[in-house]
Design a protein around this motif. Sequence first.
Motif, PDB file in Angstrom:
ATOM      1  N   CYS A  21       0.846  -1.202   0.000  1.00  0.00           N
ATOM      2  CA  CYS A  21       0.000   0.000   0.000  1.00  0.00           C
ATOM      3  C   CYS A  21       0.878   1.247   0.000  1.00  0.00           C
ATOM      4  O   CYS A  21       1.955   1.258   0.622  1.00  0.00           O
ATOM      5  CB  CYS A  21      -0.843   0.065   1.274  1.00  0.00           C
ATOM      6  N   GLY A  22       0.375   2.299  -0.621  1.00  0.00           N
ATOM      7  CA  GLY A  22       0.995   3.624  -0.506  1.00  0.00           C
ATOM      8  C   GLY A  22       2.441   3.674  -0.979  1.00  0.00           C
ATOM      9  O   GLY A  22       2.789   3.170  -2.047  1.00  0.00           O
ATOM     10  N   GLY A  23       3.283   4.264  -0.152  1.00  0.00           N
ATOM     11  CA  GLY A  23       4.697   4.393  -0.521  1.00  0.00           C
ATOM     12  C   GLY A  23       5.344   3.041  -0.756  1.00  0.00           C
ATOM     13  O   GLY A  23       6.202   2.890  -1.641  1.00  0.00           O
ATOM     14  N   SER A  24       4.936   2.053   0.000  1.00  0.00           N
ATOM     15  CA  SER A  24       5.503   0.708  -0.212  1.00  0.00           C
ATOM     16  C   SER A  24       5.008   0.094  -1.515  1.00  0.00           C
ATOM     17  O   SER A  24       5.712  -0.707  -2.135  1.00  0.00           O
ATOM     18  CB  SER A  24       5.166  -0.210   0.970  1.00  0.00           C
ATOM     19  N   CYS A  69       5.461  -5.679   0.906  1.00  0.00           N
ATOM     20  CA  CYS A  69       6.324  -4.743   1.640  1.00  0.00           C
ATOM     21  C   CYS A  69       5.475  -3.832   2.513  1.00  0.00           C
ATOM     22  O   CYS A  69       4.425  -3.346   2.083  1.00  0.00           O
ATOM     23  CB  CYS A  69       7.133  -3.890   0.654  1.00  0.00           C
ATOM     24  N   SER A  70       5.933  -3.616   3.725  1.00  0.00           N
ATOM     25  CA  SER A  70       5.375  -2.570   4.586  1.00  0.00           C
ATOM     26  C   SER A  70       6.525  -2.066   5.435  1.00  0.00           C
ATOM     27  O   SER A  70       7.148  -2.851   6.162  1.00  0.00           O
ATOM     28  CB  SER A  70       4.260  -3.125   5.470  1.00  0.00           C
ATOM     29  N   MET A  71       6.805  -0.776   5.307  1.00  0.00           N
ATOM     30  CA  MET A  71       7.931  -0.225   6.061  1.00  0.00           C
ATOM     31  C   MET A  71       7.768  -0.511   7.554  1.00  0.00           C
ATOM     32  O   MET A  71       8.658  -1.048   8.196  1.00  0.00           O
ATOM     33  CB  MET A  71       8.007   1.280   5.803  1.00  0.00           C
ATOM     34  N   THR A  72       6.597  -0.185   8.091  1.00  0.00           N
ATOM     35  CA  THR A  72       6.358  -0.386   9.525  1.00  0.00           C
ATOM     36  C   THR A  72       6.065  -1.846   9.848  1.00  0.00           C
ATOM     37  O   THR A  72       6.195  -2.272  10.990  1.00  0.00           O
ATOM     38  CB  THR A  72       5.127   0.418   9.970  1.00  0.00           C
ATOM     39  N   GLY A  73       5.590  -2.577   8.854  1.00  0.00           N
ATOM     40  CA  GLY A  73       5.166  -3.960   9.101  1.00  0.00           C
ATOM     41  C   GLY A  73       3.820  -4.042   9.787  1.00  0.00           C
ATOM     42  O   GLY A  73       3.408  -5.118  10.237  1.00  0.00           O
ATOM     43  N   THR A  75       0.842  -2.290   8.466  1.00  0.00           N
ATOM     44  CA  THR A  75      -0.296  -1.921   7.612  1.00  0.00           C
ATOM     45  C   THR A  75      -1.242  -3.119   7.485  1.00  0.00           C
ATOM     46  O   THR A  75      -0.856  -4.181   6.983  1.00  0.00           O
ATOM     47  CB  THR A  75       0.204  -1.441   6.237  1.00  0.00           C
ATOM     48  N   CYS A 206       2.249  10.489  -1.242  1.00  0.00           N
ATOM     49  CA  CYS A 206       2.782  10.440   0.132  1.00  0.00           C
ATOM     50  C   CYS A 206       3.411  11.762   0.565  1.00  0.00           C
ATOM     51  O   CYS A 206       3.453  12.064   1.753  1.00  0.00           O
ATOM     52  CB  CYS A 206       3.838   9.352   0.276  1.00  0.00           C
ATOM     53  N   GLU A 210      -0.112  13.858   1.210  1.00  0.00           N
ATOM     54  CA  GLU A 210      -0.160  13.464   2.622  1.00  0.00           C
ATOM     55  C   GLU A 210       0.594  14.436   3.529  1.00  0.00           C
ATOM     56  O   GLU A 210       0.099  14.803   4.595  1.00  0.00           O
ATOM     57  CB  GLU A 210       0.434  12.065   2.754  1.00  0.00           C
ATOM     58  N   MET A 319      -3.378  10.383   9.092  1.00  0.00           N
ATOM     59  CA  MET A 319      -2.418   9.283   9.074  1.00  0.00           C
ATOM     60  C   MET A 319      -1.645   9.227  10.378  1.00  0.00           C
ATOM     61  O   MET A 319      -1.077  10.221  10.803  1.00  0.00           O
ATOM     62  CB  MET A 319      -1.459   9.446   7.893  1.00  0.00           C
TER      63      MET A 319
END
Length: 325
Positions: A21-24, A69-73, A75, A206, A210, A319
């Motif tokens: 999602c999004g930036g990822s 992929c999820s930067m934060t893990g 999402t 983003c 955002e 966000m």
Amino acid sequence: MSSALDAATASRIDHVFFVACGGSLSIMHPAKFMLDQASASLPSDVYNAAEFTSRKPRRLTPQSLVILCSMTGTTRETVAATRFARETGARTIVLTTDTDSPLAQAGDHVVDFEAPYTTGVPIDAKNSNYARLYQLVLGLARAFDGNTQIDALLASLGNLQTAIDKAQETFAPLFDDYAPRLARKDVIYTMASGASYGAAYSFAICVLMEMQWINSQAIHANEFLHGPFEVLDEDSAFILFKGLDSTRALEERAETFLTRFGSAENIMVLDAETLDLSGIDPALRGNLVPLIFFDTLWRFAYKIADLRGHEMLEARRYMKKLDDY
Ligand SMILES: N[C@@H]1[C@@H](O)[C@H](O)[C@@H](COP(=O)(O)O)O[C@@H]1O
């Protein structure tokens, strides 16, 4: 990384899904671009994670590899997509900065990366999400197509941060010139094609939308000529990426039209041909230039944020402030 690749390539896969999602999600477009050009045997698709789970592509089977992929893990949609993929029997590789995160726990194999946004500590670009994803892609192409570019990629990634640092200097006068004008705009479009489209998408949704509440849309450089060009006039603001991949001519054609009816002072063109890319393999420059575009533009965004008095990460309304949606 190598254990994830070994496991993913231990038996035949016939389709790759890139999901986030999004930036990822934005980095999945250049990953597909690279796989399309490096592999004759691996078709792939790019999906927003919620769309993937809802559409339930019939092509998703135990012979599929799903890279998420999820930067934060954290999402939710991406974690749910990972579980959905595994329920079908597909193999999953998850990329995240947090190896204890829900995403890391949900995936078969975890590849970690670094991001300066999470820690505030500058990183070397060779440890970024793009870098890891490209290594996976060329690792797959080596395993299934005999593609030999992986060594050139690793060597090029080792020189990438230096190229980015030099690009910051090259683009600094351009950013100083355009920031005061673009900071006053209500709408700024981004435009690119090929490997750079994901960076244009990410900067639009983003960063401009955002983090700066500036209306934006990433327009594909050729799609521009099929409708969007009607909004172009002398006040329209655009950021155009001119990369070095095989679609550069599309971006050049868009530039010709932009400068014919728009005003050059509102059209900021990032041209990769102006950059010193020593140490980056010529065959991979088109793939690596989007990292340079995004990283340098990140600095431009902070300039705009200062001029607008609108903090980059802290000023969001929804966000990371709400979780009931
Ligand atoms: N603007 C943010 C992005 O920066 C982020 O990438 C994405 C998903 O977050 P994550 O990568 O943690 O899954 O959410 C939003 O779109």
